[in-house]
Write a protein that holds these residues in place. Sequence first.
Motif, PDB file in Angstrom:
ATOM      1  N   LYS A  58       0.819  -1.209   0.000  1.00  0.00           N
ATOM      2  CA  LYS A  58       0.000   0.000   0.000  1.00  0.00           C
ATOM      3  C   LYS A  58       0.855   1.263   0.000  1.00  0.00           C
ATOM      4  O   LYS A  58       0.553   2.234  -0.693  1.00  0.00           O
ATOM      5  CB  LYS A  58      -0.906  -0.016   1.244  1.00  0.00           C
ATOM      6  N   PHE A  59       1.936   1.244   0.773  1.00  0.00           N
ATOM      7  CA  PHE A  59       2.817   2.409   0.894  1.00  0.00           C
ATOM      8  C   PHE A  59       4.247   1.981   0.539  1.00  0.00           C
ATOM      9  O   PHE A  59       4.997   1.547   1.406  1.00  0.00           O
ATOM     10  CB  PHE A  59       2.779   2.975   2.320  1.00  0.00           C
ATOM     11  N   ARG A  60       4.601   2.135  -0.725  1.00  0.00           N
ATOM     12  CA  ARG A  60       5.904   1.645  -1.199  1.00  0.00           C
ATOM     13  C   ARG A  60       6.977   2.711  -0.970  1.00  0.00           C
ATOM     14  O   ARG A  60       7.539   3.286  -1.909  1.00  0.00           O
ATOM     15  CB  ARG A  60       5.820   1.238  -2.663  1.00  0.00           C
ATOM     16  N   THR A  61       7.259   2.974   0.304  1.00  0.00           N
ATOM     17  CA  THR A  61       8.295   3.908   0.710  1.00  0.00           C
ATOM     18  C   THR A  61       9.103   3.268   1.839  1.00  0.00           C
ATOM     19  O   THR A  61       8.722   2.231   2.387  1.00  0.00           O
ATOM     20  CB  THR A  61       7.684   5.228   1.212  1.00  0.00           C
ATOM     21  N   ARG A  62      10.218   3.912   2.209  1.00  0.00           N
ATOM     22  CA  ARG A  62      11.015   3.401   3.317  1.00  0.00           C
ATOM     23  C   ARG A  62      10.213   3.453   4.614  1.00  0.00           C
ATOM     24  O   ARG A  62      10.299   2.548   5.452  1.00  0.00           O
ATOM     25  CB  ARG A  62      12.298   4.219   3.444  1.00  0.00           C
ATOM     26  N   LYS A  63       9.415   4.515   4.772  1.00  0.00           N
ATOM     27  CA  LYS A  63       8.581   4.617   5.973  1.00  0.00           C
ATOM     28  C   LYS A  63       7.529   3.516   5.990  1.00  0.00           C
ATOM     29  O   LYS A  63       7.230   2.946   7.051  1.00  0.00           O
ATOM     30  CB  LYS A  63       7.911   5.993   6.026  1.00  0.00           C
ATOM     31  N   GLY A  64       6.964   3.211   4.828  1.00  0.00           N
ATOM     32  CA  GLY A  64       5.984   2.128   4.751  1.00  0.00           C
ATOM     33  C   GLY A  64       6.599   0.786   5.099  1.00  0.00           C
ATOM     34  O   GLY A  64       6.003  -0.024   5.819  1.00  0.00           O
ATOM     35  N   ALA A  65       7.817   0.552   4.598  1.00  0.00           N
ATOM     36  CA  ALA A  65       8.511  -0.698   4.913  1.00  0.00           C
ATOM     37  C   ALA A  65       8.825  -0.785   6.406  1.00  0.00           C
ATOM     38  O   ALA A  65       8.629  -1.833   7.038  1.00  0.00           O
ATOM     39  CB  ALA A  65       9.800  -0.793   4.100  1.00  0.00           C
ATOM     40  N   LEU A  66       9.303   0.325   6.983  1.00  0.00           N
ATOM     41  CA  LEU A  66       9.647   0.333   8.411  1.00  0.00           C
ATOM     42  C   LEU A  66       8.408   0.120   9.275  1.00  0.00           C
ATOM     43  O   LEU A  66       8.440  -0.672  10.237  1.00  0.00           O
ATOM     44  CB  LEU A  66      10.323   1.658   8.772  1.00  0.00           C
ATOM     45  N   LEU A  67       7.327   0.797   8.920  1.00  0.00           N
ATOM     46  CA  LEU A  67       6.076   0.617   9.667  1.00  0.00           C
ATOM     47  C   LEU A  67       5.606  -0.828   9.587  1.00  0.00           C
ATOM     48  O   LEU A  67       5.199  -1.432  10.592  1.00  0.00           O
ATOM     49  CB  LEU A  67       4.998   1.551   9.114  1.00  0.00           C
ATOM     50  N   GLY A  68       5.672  -1.412   8.406  1.00  0.00           N
ATOM     51  CA  GLY A  68       5.248  -2.797   8.236  1.00  0.00           C
ATOM     52  C   GLY A  68       6.079  -3.761   9.066  1.00  0.00           C
ATOM     53  O   GLY A  68       5.545  -4.684   9.688  1.00  0.00           O
ATOM     54  N   LEU A  69       7.381  -3.539   9.106  1.00  0.00           N
ATOM     55  CA  LEU A  69       8.262  -4.421   9.883  1.00  0.00           C
ATOM     56  C   LEU A  69       7.977  -4.310  11.380  1.00  0.00           C
ATOM     57  O   LEU A  69       8.007  -5.317  12.100  1.00  0.00           O
ATOM     58  CB  LEU A  69       9.727  -4.077   9.592  1.00  0.00           C
ATOM     59  N   VAL A  70       7.689  -3.116  11.855  1.00  0.00           N
ATOM     60  CA  VAL A  70       7.354  -2.940  13.277  1.00  0.00           C
ATOM     61  C   VAL A  70       6.040  -3.642  13.611  1.00  0.00           C
ATOM     62  O   VAL A  70       5.932  -4.361  14.618  1.00  0.00           O
ATOM     63  CB  VAL A  70       7.275  -1.440  13.629  1.00  0.00           C
TER      64      VAL A  70
END
Length: 259
Positions: free
Chosen positions: A150-162
């Motif tokens: 949904k959010f293909r950004t570094r912040k999106g990846a970091l949020l998903g991992l958390v």
Amino acid sequence: METIEEKKDGANGEIAASTSQTQAEEAASFDVSGSSAAVRNLAVANTEKKVKFFSTKNMVRLAVFTALSYVLYMFVKTPLPIFAPWLDLQISDLPALMAAFMTGPAGGAVVIVLKCIMKLPFTSTAFVGELADILMGLAFVLPPAFIYKKFRTRKGALLGLVVGAAFCTAVSALINAVVLVPFYVELYCHGDEQMLVGMLSGLFPSITWETFMGYYIGLSVVPFNLLRCALVGFLTFMLYKHTEKLFTALTPKKKVDAK
């Protein structure tokens, strides 16, 4: 007898009614054809997504990530002296996260399931441990996969991992309390709960069976999984883009014939 004006009015009424009926039929026909077109477009879009997922490029990536995940799952792991001795630190979810970010949630799920299925011939837990690993792996991999989709950004990846780490830790605590501990008491301890308690008495001298879940879940399972997920998440976050560029560079590009 009808007058000429009355006859004209009647004819005009019939024409108007016929025109209204024709317009209504055309509108209904337009709605039906419009709906049919929408259905066809949706079917085409779904087919294109399936074809894209099963592309040669994705299949190669999934094969590589599955093989790497299996090797890490089987051979690269180590116990930590501050946790229960049977909790091995391993990073086999790393390739699954890579696959999920590159090919979507389905790709990550495929890697998780296949690595555990490939281990079944060597199981020592009557398949229960592998089933638990599937559930915990999916809990870790799918949340970041959907969020990053949904959010293909570094912040999106970091949020998903958390989010994935938190969800996986919760699922791990639940599975251990409800399934694994009772199962291992029967499988390895032959129903003797004190044998399992004795295995943790070196870590927690005051542990008893009544307090076992509190010590084991609260002081081993939860911090262990937070540490494991943090390590795998950090490695994924740092290596994902480099790995994706490597796969892109190694993937042969389609040649376009000159006309």
